[in-house]
Design a protein around this motif. Structure first.
Motif, PDB file in Angstrom:
ATOM      1  N   HIS A   1      -5.431   8.418   5.256  1.00  0.00           N
ATOM      2  CA  HIS A   1      -5.306   9.646   4.474  1.00  0.00           C
ATOM      3  C   HIS A   1      -6.540  10.532   4.634  1.00  0.00           C
ATOM      4  O   HIS A   1      -6.426  11.750   4.839  1.00  0.00           O
ATOM      5  CB  HIS A   1      -5.091   9.323   2.999  1.00  0.00           C
ATOM      6  CG  HIS A   1      -4.769  10.529   2.175  1.00  0.00           C
ATOM      7  ND1 HIS A   1      -5.747  11.403   1.728  1.00  0.00           N
ATOM      8  CD2 HIS A   1      -3.585  11.028   1.736  1.00  0.00           C
ATOM      9  CE1 HIS A   1      -5.174  12.384   1.040  1.00  0.00           C
ATOM     10  NE2 HIS A   1      -3.856  12.180   1.034  1.00  0.00           N
ATOM     11  N   ALA A   2      -7.723   9.904   4.561  1.00  0.00           N
ATOM     12  CA  ALA A   2      -8.964  10.679   4.615  1.00  0.00           C
ATOM     13  C   ALA A   2      -9.165  11.362   5.963  1.00  0.00           C
ATOM     14  O   ALA A   2      -9.641  12.501   6.023  1.00  0.00           O
ATOM     15  CB  ALA A   2     -10.155   9.765   4.310  1.00  0.00           C
TER      16      ALA A   2
ATOM     17  N   ARG B   1      -6.409  -3.421   3.749  1.00  0.00           N
ATOM     18  CA  ARG B   1      -6.238  -2.611   2.539  1.00  0.00           C
ATOM     19  C   ARG B   1      -7.114  -1.370   2.561  1.00  0.00           C
ATOM     20  O   ARG B   1      -6.951  -0.475   1.737  1.00  0.00           O
ATOM     21  CB  ARG B   1      -6.525  -3.455   1.295  1.00  0.00           C
ATOM     22  CG  ARG B   1      -5.472  -4.544   1.089  1.00  0.00           C
ATOM     23  CD  ARG B   1      -5.522  -5.157  -0.282  1.00  0.00           C
ATOM     24  NE  ARG B   1      -4.480  -6.158  -0.462  1.00  0.00           N
ATOM     25  CZ  ARG B   1      -3.218  -5.897  -0.797  1.00  0.00           C
ATOM     26  NH1 ARG B   1      -2.841  -4.643  -0.999  1.00  0.00           N
ATOM     27  NH2 ARG B   1      -2.349  -6.860  -0.942  1.00  0.00           N
ATOM     28  N   LYS B   2      -8.037  -1.295   3.511  1.00  0.00           N
ATOM     29  CA  LYS B   2      -8.867  -0.106   3.667  1.00  0.00           C
ATOM     30  C   LYS B   2      -8.217   0.925   4.593  1.00  0.00           C
ATOM     31  O   LYS B   2      -8.484   2.125   4.504  1.00  0.00           O
ATOM     32  CB  LYS B   2     -10.232  -0.514   4.227  1.00  0.00           C
ATOM     33  CG  LYS B   2     -11.317   0.545   4.132  1.00  0.00           C
ATOM     34  CD  LYS B   2     -12.601   0.049   4.778  1.00  0.00           C
ATOM     35  CE  LYS B   2     -13.138  -1.178   4.081  1.00  0.00           C
ATOM     36  NZ  LYS B   2     -14.394  -1.669   4.705  1.00  0.00           N
TER      37      LYS B   2
ATOM     38  N   PRO C   1      -5.119   2.287   4.839  1.00  0.00           N
ATOM     39  CA  PRO C   1      -4.388   3.424   4.262  1.00  0.00           C
ATOM     40  C   PRO C   1      -5.304   4.515   3.720  1.00  0.00           C
ATOM     41  O   PRO C   1      -5.005   5.710   3.842  1.00  0.00           O
ATOM     42  CB  PRO C   1      -3.571   2.781   3.140  1.00  0.00           C
ATOM     43  CG  PRO C   1      -3.379   1.368   3.590  1.00  0.00           C
ATOM     44  CD  PRO C   1      -4.661   1.011   4.257  1.00  0.00           C
ATOM     45  N   TYR C   2      -6.428   4.097   3.136  1.00  0.00           N
ATOM     46  CA  TYR C   2      -7.408   5.081   2.644  1.00  0.00           C
ATOM     47  C   TYR C   2      -7.964   5.897   3.809  1.00  0.00           C
ATOM     48  O   TYR C   2      -8.052   7.130   3.748  1.00  0.00           O
ATOM     49  CB  TYR C   2      -8.529   4.365   1.902  1.00  0.00           C
ATOM     50  CG  TYR C   2      -9.763   5.209   1.698  1.00  0.00           C
ATOM     51  CD1 TYR C   2      -9.801   6.191   0.708  1.00  0.00           C
ATOM     52  CD2 TYR C   2     -10.883   5.033   2.510  1.00  0.00           C
ATOM     53  CE1 TYR C   2     -10.929   6.977   0.534  1.00  0.00           C
ATOM     54  CE2 TYR C   2     -12.012   5.820   2.337  1.00  0.00           C
ATOM     55  CZ  TYR C   2     -12.031   6.786   1.352  1.00  0.00           C
ATOM     56  OH  TYR C   2     -13.142   7.557   1.187  1.00  0.00           O
ATOM     57  N   LEU C   3      -8.343   5.209   4.882  1.00  0.00           N
ATOM     58  CA  LEU C   3      -8.896   5.910   6.047  1.00  0.00           C
ATOM     59  C   LEU C   3      -7.855   6.808   6.701  1.00  0.00           C
ATOM     60  O   LEU C   3      -8.165   7.908   7.171  1.00  0.00           O
ATOM     61  CB  LEU C   3      -9.423   4.891   7.057  1.00  0.00           C
ATOM     62  CG  LEU C   3     -10.627   4.054   6.588  1.00  0.00           C
ATOM     63  CD1 LEU C   3     -10.966   2.992   7.632  1.00  0.00           C
ATOM     64  CD2 LEU C   3     -11.829   4.947   6.317  1.00  0.00           C
TER      65      LEU C   3
ATOM     66  N   CYS D   1       0.835  -1.211   0.000  1.00  0.00           N
ATOM     67  CA  CYS D   1       0.000   0.000   0.000  1.00  0.00           C
ATOM     68  C   CYS D   1       0.868   1.258   0.000  1.00  0.00           C
ATOM     69  O   CYS D   1       0.578   2.235  -0.711  1.00  0.00           O
ATOM     70  CB  CYS D   1      -0.919   0.002   1.213  1.00  0.00           C
ATOM     71  SG  CYS D   1      -2.174  -1.304   1.200  1.00  0.00           S
TER      72      CYS D   1
ATOM     73  N   GLN E   1      -5.224  14.342   4.855  1.00  0.00           N
ATOM     74  CA  GLN E   1      -6.075  15.394   4.292  1.00  0.00           C
ATOM     75  C   GLN E   1      -5.319  16.448   3.489  1.00  0.00           C
ATOM     76  O   GLN E   1      -5.601  17.634   3.559  1.00  0.00           O
ATOM     77  CB  GLN E   1      -6.882  16.062   5.418  1.00  0.00           C
ATOM     78  CG  GLN E   1      -7.804  15.112   6.164  1.00  0.00           C
ATOM     79  CD  GLN E   1      -8.549  15.778   7.293  1.00  0.00           C
ATOM     80  OE1 GLN E   1      -8.151  16.836   7.785  1.00  0.00           O
ATOM     81  NE2 GLN E   1      -9.639  15.167   7.727  1.00  0.00           N
TER      82      GLN E   1
ATOM     83  N   LEU F   1       1.007   4.197  -2.957  1.00  0.00           N
ATOM     84  CA  LEU F   1       0.824   5.622  -2.690  1.00  0.00           C
ATOM     85  C   LEU F   1       2.065   6.425  -3.098  1.00  0.00           C
ATOM     86  O   LEU F   1       1.954   7.571  -3.522  1.00  0.00           O
ATOM     87  CB  LEU F   1       0.507   5.844  -1.208  1.00  0.00           C
ATOM     88  CG  LEU F   1      -0.855   5.309  -0.748  1.00  0.00           C
ATOM     89  CD1 LEU F   1      -1.013   5.484   0.756  1.00  0.00           C
ATOM     90  CD2 LEU F   1      -1.985   6.003  -1.485  1.00  0.00           C
TER      91      LEU F   1
END
Length: 419
Positions: free
Chosen positions: A384-385, A377-378, A380-382, A319, A389, A323
């Motif tokens: 960043h979100a 795998r979720k 890294p998205y969380l 991941c 930001q 990125l």
């Protein structure tokens, strides 16, 4: 005998050059490199012919003891597979619902293989031990026994694989990736691959005794495909317990619709045994609910659980690499291999500046133990979100955010379990 290293070559859709020509150019290119790094994909090809006709060249993973970062080409037997990816994507297979009004139900999703939908999926599935290679070797043995006319009356094999384990561990993805990989590895034997993912829930009818008939209609479509000896046909039954619920738990004197459905599935599987070009894959989250007659027909019953710490570290590392490739983590920094970083930690503790980020990722991986691949795998998205930001962040900033989101996730799960 030299160990085998597979090389997969994606030929461009519009290319009409002979595959034998591409094979010779790729082989020459691999031999000229002398040292190969398994797991790498080459896209910027310097040779003009390869650049014009090839999308990518993937040097496949090489399984052996330890982590091998480079191999001498002279010590290997290279097997080069050249193929084009199907771009049509998924198509729906519909059958008559049996309600007498001419309505149809969506019985399955259908892909032509190799498919762009699954390209790269195999490489990004990370499991403990050699699960993926064992599944490939199973298929090789199946073909060998068929080719040598081994009598099925003496030695039994059903071409059925059952993957079971908790939700989110990648069972369905592994089945699709395996189907895609088999279509590539067997491209010289079969001109195309066909994957049908059966929509189990659609095969139940509100009309009494109709579900068994729907199963029969569904498998008649499978047989139409299997009749072509040049096609490799793979049937995926996700959540197989929906169609093969244990008959011992069904009450009543007369056979229920569920029992008729189980009987229909078992009958169709037995009829497909005579075809050498078909493979049935099934997944289940609750194996206790599956009829024992189906379980008994499975040649392989493979448990797929949450990844160990080493697998978690590899997933999170991949991941970070993705990125970095997208310039969301910048500048790019090296994340060391799991074995390398564990050795450094054992010898030097935490006080190694050059390995600081890798050591932190290892610590985060240990905190993630028990989480399934879907959740990992979720994260890294969380991260960043919720905590980065901004369009780009340093690796240190991202790892700090990842640490926070792991702590938050564990807290949320504890609250859910306590209610």
């Amino acid at each position: 005998m030299k160990p085998v290293l597979h090389v997969e070559v994606v030929q461009k859709k519009q290319s009409n050059v002979l595959q034998t020509t591409l094979h010779n150019y790729v082989l020459a290119g691999m031999e000229a490199r002398k040292i190969l790094s398994p797991g790498t994909t080459l896209t910027n090809l310097s040779n003009e012919l390869l650049s014009d006709h090839v999308e990518s060249i993937h040097i496949c993973e090489y399984n052996n003891e330890g982590e091998l970062l480079s191999l001498n080409v002279e010590d290997l037997e290279l097997r080069i597979h050249i193929f084009k990816l199907d771009d049509e994507g998924v198509q729906l297979e519909c059958i008559d619902s049996g309600d007498g009004d001419g309505h149809e139900v969506s019985a399955a999703q259908h892909w032509v293989l190799p498919s762009r939908d699954f390209n790269g999926l195999w490489e990004n599935l990370i499991y403990e031990s050699n699960i993926k290679e064992n599944l490939l070797q199973y298929m090789e043995t199946t073909l060998l026994f068929s080719d040598r006319n081994v009598s099925p009356h003496v030695i039994t094999w059903n071409r059925v694989i059952l993957l079971h384990g908790p939700p989110g561990t990648g069972k369905t993805s592994l089945c699709k990736a395996l189907a895609h990989k088999l279509a590539i590895r067997l491209s010289k034997r079969y001109s195309c691959g066909q994957l049908l993912e059966v929509n189990s829930h659609s095969l139940f009818s509100k009309w009494f005794s109709e579900s068994g008939k729907l199963v029969m209609r569904m498998f008649s479509k499978v047989k139409d495909l299997v009749e072509n000896p040049n096609a490799l046909v793979i049937v995926l039954i996700d959540e197989v317990e929906s169609l093969t619920h244990s008959r011992s738990s069904s009450g009543g004197v007369e056979p229920s619709d569920a029992i008729r459905t189980v009987n229909a599935v078992l009958t169709q599987i037995d009829e497909l045994k005579k075809y050498p070009n078909v493979l049935i894959m099934a997944t289940s989250n609750v194996t206790d609910a599956i009829d024992l007659a189906f379980v008994d027909r499975a040649d392989i019953k493979q448990y797929i659980g949450p990844p160990p710490v080493k697998g978690i570290y590899k997933i999170l590392s991949s991941c970070v690499a993705e990125l970095s490739k997208a310039n969301i983590i910048t500048p790019k920094e090296e994340i060391h291999t799991f074995d390398g970083i564990v050795q450094v930690q054992a010898k030097n503790g935490e006080d190694v500046p050059a390995f600081k980020n890798s050591l932190q990722l290892l610590d985060i991986s240990r905190q993630c133990e028990g989480l399934n691949g879907r959740t990992l795998r979720k994260l890294p998205y969380l991260a960043h979100a919720l905590y980065v930001q901004k369009p780009a962040a340093t690796l240190e900033e991202f790892l700090a955010a990842l640490q926070k989101v792991v702590i938050q996730h564990k807290s949320e799960m504890s609250e859910l379990k306590s209610k």
